[in-house]
Write a protein that holds these residues in place. Structure first.
Motif, PDB file in Angstrom:
ATOM      1  N   HIS A   1      -4.516   0.053 -24.681  1.00 50.27           N
ATOM      2  CA  HIS A   1      -4.995   1.435 -24.765  1.00 50.27           C
ATOM      3  C   HIS A   1      -3.844   2.399 -25.027  1.00 50.27           C
ATOM      4  O   HIS A   1      -3.957   3.310 -25.859  1.00 50.27           O
ATOM      5  N   GLU A   2      -2.733   2.207 -24.313  1.00 50.08           N
ATOM      6  CA  GLU A   2      -1.589   3.103 -24.476  1.00 50.08           C
ATOM      7  C   GLU A   2      -1.002   3.022 -25.876  1.00 50.08           C
ATOM      8  O   GLU A   2      -0.557   4.038 -26.431  1.00 50.08           O
ATOM      9  N   ARG A   3      -0.996   1.836 -26.458  1.00 53.60           N
ATOM     10  CA  ARG A   3      -0.440   1.671 -27.806  1.00 53.60           C
ATOM     11  C   ARG A   3      -1.292   2.367 -28.853  1.00 53.60           C
ATOM     12  O   ARG A   3      -0.778   2.778 -29.906  1.00 53.60           O
ATOM     13  N   ARG A   4      -2.581   2.532 -28.575  1.00 52.16           N
ATOM     14  CA  ARG A   4      -3.487   3.117 -29.565  1.00 52.16           C
ATOM     15  C   ARG A   4      -3.795   4.581 -29.283  1.00 52.16           C
ATOM     16  O   ARG A   4      -4.358   5.263 -30.146  1.00 52.16           O
ATOM     17  N   SER A   5      -3.421   5.058 -28.098  1.00 53.76           N
ATOM     18  CA  SER A   5      -3.749   6.431 -27.724  1.00 53.76           C
ATOM     19  C   SER A   5      -2.804   7.419 -28.402  1.00 53.76           C
ATOM     20  O   SER A   5      -1.620   7.142 -28.592  1.00 53.76           O
ATOM     21  N   ASP A   6      -3.352   8.590 -28.792  1.00 50.32           N
ATOM     22  CA  ASP A   6      -2.498   9.629 -29.375  1.00 50.32           C
ATOM     23  C   ASP A   6      -1.894  10.522 -28.289  1.00 50.32           C
ATOM     24  O   ASP A   6      -1.130  11.443 -28.575  1.00 50.32           O
ATOM     25  N   HIS A   7      -2.237  10.283 -27.036  1.00 52.46           N
ATOM     26  CA  HIS A   7      -1.626  11.001 -25.905  1.00 52.46           C
ATOM     27  C   HIS A   7      -1.466  10.027 -24.740  1.00 52.46           C
ATOM     28  O   HIS A   7      -2.062  10.197 -23.684  1.00 52.46           O
ATOM     29  N   PRO A   8      -0.632   8.990 -24.921  1.00 51.28           N
ATOM     30  CA  PRO A   8      -0.508   7.947 -23.899  1.00 51.28           C
ATOM     31  C   PRO A   8       0.116   8.453 -22.606  1.00 51.28           C
ATOM     32  O   PRO A   8       0.937   9.377 -22.608  1.00 51.28           O
ATOM     33  N   ALA A   9      -0.275   7.831 -21.497  1.00 47.09           N
ATOM     34  CA  ALA A   9       0.346   8.142 -20.203  1.00 47.09           C
ATOM     35  C   ALA A   9       1.808   7.715 -20.212  1.00 47.09           C
ATOM     36  O   ALA A   9       2.666   8.363 -19.612  1.00 47.09           O
ATOM     37  N   VAL A  10       2.111   6.593 -20.867  1.00 48.00           N
ATOM     38  CA  VAL A  10       3.482   6.127 -21.017  1.00 48.00           C
ATOM     39  C   VAL A  10       3.655   5.578 -22.422  1.00 48.00           C
ATOM     40  O   VAL A  10       2.782   4.862 -22.929  1.00 48.00           O
ATOM     41  N   ASP A  11       4.729   5.960 -23.063  1.00 46.30           N
ATOM     42  CA  ASP A  11       5.003   5.503 -24.414  1.00 46.30           C
ATOM     43  C   ASP A  11       5.508   4.059 -24.360  1.00 46.30           C
ATOM     44  O   ASP A  11       6.574   3.782 -23.819  1.00 46.30           O
ATOM     45  N   MET A  12       4.733   3.135 -24.929  1.00 44.73           N
ATOM     46  CA  MET A  12       5.112   1.725 -24.894  1.00 44.73           C
ATOM     47  C   MET A  12       6.391   1.439 -25.688  1.00 44.73           C
ATOM     48  O   MET A  12       6.998   0.381 -25.551  1.00 44.73           O
ATOM     49  N   ALA A  13       6.805   2.411 -26.518  1.00 41.61           N
ATOM     50  CA  ALA A  13       8.058   2.234 -27.264  1.00 41.61           C
ATOM     51  C   ALA A  13       9.255   2.149 -26.327  1.00 41.61           C
ATOM     52  O   ALA A  13      10.292   1.578 -26.686  1.00 41.61           O
ATOM     53  N   TYR A  14       9.119   2.706 -25.109  1.00 41.92           N
ATOM     54  CA  TYR A  14      10.218   2.616 -24.148  1.00 41.92           C
ATOM     55  C   TYR A  14      10.605   1.151 -23.898  1.00 41.92           C
ATOM     56  O   TYR A  14      11.785   0.824 -23.735  1.00 41.92           O
ATOM     57  N   PHE A  15       9.607   0.279 -23.851  1.00 44.28           N
ATOM     58  CA  PHE A  15       9.858  -1.119 -23.513  1.00 44.28           C
ATOM     59  C   PHE A  15      10.501  -1.890 -24.676  1.00 44.28           C
ATOM     60  O   PHE A  15      10.903  -3.030 -24.492  1.00 44.28           O
TER      61      PHE A  15
END
Length: 536
Positions: free
Chosen positions: A263-277
């Protein structure tokens, strides 16, 4: 024509806040101290709480475990959400809210009249603690300039270790002079003092552009973490990883967390940016935190039984014996930045992990007559190793993200720490229990059939049955000591193996020494602050 000299970057922290930054850190440490200390202080009180009223509450083994675990379950499940709310609503507001809830829960727990009430009020304390823990680190990042952050984080990390170590000492002193509820009631005056100092000194800060709240992501994170941590805790209780009561919540929690990531990877307003990982410093840092606490909390769990049940030390004496761990952290954690500047985070963390592995593995050579000075050296080595891991990896995690996301970064860091610690207690506790059962089983032939199952659960259970049997039970005491020490050896080697795995992770993925004049580990540029928007 020669180039004009580069102008120094303007300070991001307002001067009024910068002047009182060390006083602010002291207030943050005070609130952090009681939240972390209260988790370790309860471990020395379980025997007292298990005693019949009025000395205790007459809690069963399962009720005692849940008095500890209800805090962990709520705390770990809400850490991530609490960090996000701090970024959005203001970290000072969240910190004040958390410390108030924690104080109320502490007062209620002190006056609990039954094990069920104690379990419920411990959950309230976990709810408040979840809002305090990430906020302290997030506020720290926003009141110190980047060049001072490693030193401040070192003091913060040293405070965590100090609280873990002095908890048993404080608990032992209180239990020797007061009733069991004093271990919770002592929090109330400290909470009141912290509230006054926070309101006076701590500035508010938040993400000036938080965007829309990702409600679906928040709910998925809470549900996934609660299910996962519950399954881990249940596995520790049942000493099994294959029981349906363990598999269903663990697999369900993992499935929900996978949905959270998708969900976070597809959301345009994610709770946490998965790019951090995808940033090596960030991923290696949070993985190292989880592995350190997996190994350390498992050993902390069995060392309490070794010191009190096998060696015969009181709760206060056992707490004093692990004081070298706290001393090492207090001495080294604030100074680790100097070693990192010279040798680089990768070399320092790898060496620290290996030192921790040696300290944990040393328990495999302990027996019922190991000299006290040897134990003290081992605890000091554990604290030294931990100090040289926790500070650099926390700096790596927090400096990878922009200041505006400090709450989310702190929450992720602390969530991995908490889940790693819960896994350590559950998994290594299961290893200890299984090994103990195998060792003691051959000595329970003379125990009545109705008591045999209970007698093999743990060393405390065996000694309890031996006491009930009177003179006939004396023959169980020495085999119980021997079985526990043998089981401890197996568990110590397993925990040392986890620490070695952590050394491999940081050696492979943590950045090495930065060239002179180069920026730190941050891969995300900080947005220049606009007047009055990040720290007020």
């Amino acid at each position: 024509m020669p180039d004009s000299p580069a102008l120094p970057s303007p300070p991001r922290v307002p001067e009024a806040v910068h002047r009182r930054r060390w006083a602010i850190l002291g207030v943050l440490m005070l609130s952090l101290l009681i939240v972390v200390l209260d988790n370790s202080i309860l471990n020395v009180a379980v025997k007292t709480i298990a005693a019949p009223a009025p000395a205790g509450l007459g809690a069963t083994q399962s009720e005692l475990e849940w008095a500890i675990n209800s805090y962990t379950l709520v705390f770990a499940g809400l850490l991530f959400t609490a960090g996000l709310l701090g970024d959005r609503l203001g970290r000072k507001k969240v910190l004040l809210f958390g410390i108030v809830v924690f104080g109320v829960g502490s007062a209620l727990a002190a006056l609990a009249g039954s094990p069920a009430e104690l379990i419920a009020y411990r959950a309230v304390m976990g709810f408040g603690g979840a809002f305090v823990m990430p906020a302290t680190l997030a506020v720290l990042i926003n009141v110190f300039e980047r060049d001072e952050q490693p030193r401040a984080i070192g003091i913060w990390a040293g405070g965590v270790g100090l609280a873990i170590a002095i908890g048993p000492i404080t608990g032992g002193i209180l239990l020797e002079h007061f009733w069991w509820g004093s271990i919770f009631l002592v929090n109330v005056p400290v909470v009141l003092l912290a509230l006054v100092l926070m309101a006076w000194l701590v500035p508010d800060s938040k993400d000036p552009r938080p965007g829309r709240i990702d409600l679906t992501g928040v709910l998925l994170s809470v549900l996934g973490l609660v299910l996962l941590v519950y399954g881990i805790i249940r596995g520790g209780e049942l000493a099994s990883s294959t029981d349906v009561e363990v598999l269903v919540p663990v697999l369900g929690g993992l499935a929900v967390l996978v949905l959270f990531v998708l969900h976070e990877r597809r959301s345009d307003h994610p709770a946490v940016d998965m790019a951090y990982f995808r940033m090596p410093a960030f991923s290696a840092g949070v993985a190292a935190v989880a592995l350190v606490f997996f190994a350390l909390m498992g050993v902390t769990f069995f060392s309490a039984f070794y010191l009190q049940s096998v060696r015969g030390y009181s709760a206060l004496q056992a707490g004093l014996l692990i004081l070298p761990l706290a001393i090492a952290q207090t001495v080294f954690a604030p100074r680790v930045r100097l070693v990192v500047e010279r040798f680089g985070a990768k070399a320092v963390c790898t060496t620290g992990m290996l030192a921790l592995a040696v300290g944990l593995g040393a328990f495999a050579f302990f027996d019922a007559s190991t000299p006290v000075w040897v134990m003290e050296v081992v605890f000091f080595l554990q604290g030294t190793g931990m100090a040289h891991v926790m500070t650099p990896v926390t700096v790596a995690v927090m400096q990878t993200l922009p200041r505006e996301k400090a709450g989310a970064g702190s929450a992720i860091n602390n969530t991995f720490r908490q889940v790693g610690g819960a896994l350590g207690v559950a998994v290594l506790g299961s290893v200890l229990s299984a090994a103990y059962r195998g060792e003691i089983a051959g000595h329970l032939g003379a125990v009545p059939a109705g008591l045999r199952g209970a007698a093999g659960e743990s060393i405390e259970a065996t000694l309890g049955v031996a006491e009930k049997l009177g003179p006939a039970g004396k023959a169980l005491v020495q085999p119980a000591y021997t079985a526990f020490v043998d089981a401890m050896h197996v568990t110590a080697l397993a925990s040392a193996g986890v620490a070695v795995l952590g050394a491999l992770v940081v050696a492979r993925y943590l950045p090495g020494r930065a060239p002179a004049g180069a920026p730190g580990p941050s891969a995300v540029p900080e947005r220049p602050a606009e007047a009055g928007e990040s720290v007020r």
